[in-house]
Design a protein around this motif. Structure first.
Motif, mmCIF file in Angstrom:
data_model
loop_
_atom_site.group_PDB
_atom_site.id
_atom_site.type_symbol
_atom_site.label_atom_id
_atom_site.label_comp_id
_atom_site.label_asym_id
_atom_site.label_seq_id
_atom_site.Cartn_x
_atom_site.Cartn_y
_atom_site.Cartn_z
ATOM 1 N N ALA A 48 0.845 -1.095 -0.079
ATOM 2 C CA ALA A 48 -0.173 -0.025 0.122
ATOM 3 C C ALA A 48 0.829 1.251 -0.025
ATOM 4 O O ALA A 48 1.942 1.265 0.693
ATOM 5 N N ASP A 49 0.294 2.325 -0.701
ATOM 6 C CA ASP A 49 0.995 3.504 -0.675
ATOM 7 C C ASP A 49 0.679 4.549 0.114
ATOM 8 O O ASP A 49 1.480 5.645 0.471
ATOM 9 N N GLY A 50 -0.491 4.380 0.820
ATOM 10 C CA GLY A 50 -1.154 5.028 1.856
ATOM 11 C C GLY A 50 -2.355 4.555 2.301
ATOM 12 O O GLY A 50 -3.129 3.795 1.622
ATOM 13 N N ILE A 51 -2.822 5.111 3.636
ATOM 14 C CA ILE A 51 -3.987 4.694 4.232
ATOM 15 C C ILE A 51 -4.614 6.024 4.482
ATOM 16 O O ILE A 51 -4.103 6.952 5.206
ATOM 17 N N ILE A 52 -5.891 6.208 3.976
ATOM 18 C CA ILE A 52 -6.656 7.563 4.187
ATOM 19 C C ILE A 52 -7.490 7.304 5.604
ATOM 20 O O ILE A 52 -8.383 6.575 5.692
ATOM 21 N N VAL A 53 -7.169 8.256 6.659
ATOM 22 C CA VAL A 53 -7.706 7.763 7.878
ATOM 23 C C VAL A 53 -8.702 9.110 8.065
ATOM 24 O O VAL A 53 -8.529 10.061 8.196
ATOM 25 N N GLY A 54 -9.917 8.726 8.572
ATOM 26 C CA GLY A 54 -11.049 9.326 8.805
ATOM 27 C C GLY A 54 -11.533 9.152 10.188
ATOM 28 O O GLY A 54 -11.017 8.550 11.107
ATOM 29 N N ARG A 55 -12.374 9.868 10.485
ATOM 30 C CA ARG A 55 -13.228 9.800 11.779
ATOM 31 C C ARG A 55 -13.818 8.366 11.988
ATOM 32 O O ARG A 55 -14.323 7.684 11.331
ATOM 33 N N GLY A 56 -13.347 8.002 13.238
ATOM 34 C CA GLY A 56 -13.642 6.607 13.677
ATOM 35 C C GLY A 56 -13.009 5.293 12.896
ATOM 36 O O GLY A 56 -13.474 4.371 12.575
ATOM 37 N N ALA A 57 -11.694 5.800 12.508
ATOM 38 C CA ALA A 57 -10.898 4.716 11.780
ATOM 39 C C ALA A 57 -10.510 3.470 12.366
ATOM 40 O O ALA A 57 -10.503 3.362 13.683
ATOM 41 N N GLY A 58 -10.582 2.193 11.845
ATOM 42 C CA GLY A 58 -10.361 1.042 12.375
ATOM 43 C C GLY A 58 -9.229 0.842 12.944
ATOM 44 O O GLY A 58 -8.023 1.178 12.464
ATOM 45 N N SER A 84 -4.532 16.060 3.629
ATOM 46 C CA SER A 84 -3.081 15.736 3.012
ATOM 47 C C SER A 84 -3.559 14.797 1.857
ATOM 48 O O SER A 84 -2.374 14.957 0.947
ATOM 49 N N PHE A 85 -4.442 14.054 1.921
ATOM 50 C CA PHE A 85 -4.744 13.236 0.672
ATOM 51 C C PHE A 85 -5.186 13.950 -0.573
ATOM 52 O O PHE A 85 -4.639 13.873 -1.425
ATOM 53 N N ARG A 86 -5.913 14.997 -0.181
ATOM 54 C CA ARG A 86 -6.451 15.986 -1.234
ATOM 55 C C ARG A 86 -5.433 16.746 -1.797
ATOM 56 O O ARG A 86 -5.287 16.912 -2.970
ATOM 57 N N ASN A 87 -4.527 17.083 -0.867
ATOM 58 C CA ASN A 87 -3.245 17.890 -1.360
ATOM 59 C C ASN A 87 -2.378 17.198 -2.133
ATOM 60 O O ASN A 87 -1.697 17.308 -3.349
ATOM 61 N N HIS A 88 -2.375 15.760 -1.738
ATOM 62 C CA HIS A 88 -1.227 14.716 -2.403
ATOM 63 C C HIS A 88 -1.858 14.608 -3.965
ATOM 64 O O HIS A 88 -1.247 14.665 -5.011
ATOM 65 N N LEU A 89 -3.403 14.502 -4.032
ATOM 66 C CA LEU A 89 -3.930 14.149 -5.297
ATOM 67 C C LEU A 89 -3.859 15.632 -6.152
ATOM 68 O O LEU A 89 -3.574 15.304 -7.533
ATOM 69 N N GLU A 90 -3.989 16.602 -5.488
ATOM 70 C CA GLU A 90 -3.867 17.981 -6.356
ATOM 71 C C GLU A 90 -2.521 18.036 -6.756
ATOM 72 O O GLU A 90 -2.382 18.384 -8.094
ATOM 73 N N ARG A 91 -1.456 17.862 -6.110
ATOM 74 C CA ARG A 91 -0.103 17.789 -6.908
ATOM 75 C C ARG A 91 0.157 16.704 -7.758
ATOM 76 O O ARG A 91 0.748 16.952 -8.735
ATOM 77 N N ALA A 92 -0.439 15.630 -7.421
ATOM 78 C CA ALA A 92 -0.127 14.689 -8.687
ATOM 79 C C ALA A 92 -1.189 14.777 -9.816
ATOM 80 O O ALA A 92 -0.635 14.354 -10.904
ATOM 81 N N SER A 93 -2.286 15.356 -9.821
ATOM 82 C CA SER A 93 -2.998 15.812 -10.868
ATOM 83 C C SER A 93 -2.242 17.030 -11.686
ATOM 84 O O SER A 93 -2.915 17.285 -12.864
ATOM 85 N N ASN A 94 -1.545 18.038 -11.017
ATOM 86 C CA ASN A 94 -1.224 19.286 -11.540
ATOM 87 C C ASN A 94 0.413 19.269 -11.182
ATOM 88 O O ASN A 94 1.105 20.018 -10.355
#
Length: 124
Positions: free
Chosen positions: A78-88, A107-117
């Motif tokens: 895995a390249d990353g785990i996206i952690v939200g409220r109530g994560a396992g 931080s994932f949204r920022n990662h995706l933004e950089r990867a997309s642009n």
């Protein structure tokens, strides 16, 4: 080796999962448009509830950007785990033990933004 969770704790976690709520601020953040290949070859795990996007929409965004989504166990690849409220907690422990990077929704949204642009990374 992942830690063992008692049956009582598993039952409590399952009940919490069944009673979870969705995003508290759905649509409250601007997500980049998916760009095919932006996440090419990257595999992500999503755990917990995100604040501004549903799990299904986040999975779709990752896939439309060329990434893969794993469910269940955390693979070492895995390249990353996206952690939200109530994560396992079991997924979190597995990710830590395997050194898998953890992303918050932002931080994932920022990662995706950089990867997309890719050019935007040089202009910051």
């Amino acid at each position: 080796m992942p830690r063992r969770v008692s049956e009582e704790a598993q039952a409590r976690m399952y009940e919490d999962w069944q009673n979870r709520d969705g995003p508290r601020n759905l649509g409250g953040a601007s997500w980049p448009e998916p760009r095919q290949g932006a996440l090419h070859g990257q595999r992500f795990i999503v755990t917990g509830e995100q604040e501004t996007i549903t799990r299904g929409d986040l999975h779709d965004l990752i896939r439309e950007s060329g990434g893969r989504v794993s469910t269940g166990r955390v693979p070492q690849s895995a390249d990353g785990i996206i952690v939200g409220r109530g994560a396992g907690p079991v997924k979190m422990d597995m990710a830590r033990e395997q050194g898998v990077p953890m992303y918050s929704e932002e931080s994932f949204r920022n990662h995706l933004e950089r990867a997309s642009n890719p050019s935007s990374a040089w202009s910051r």
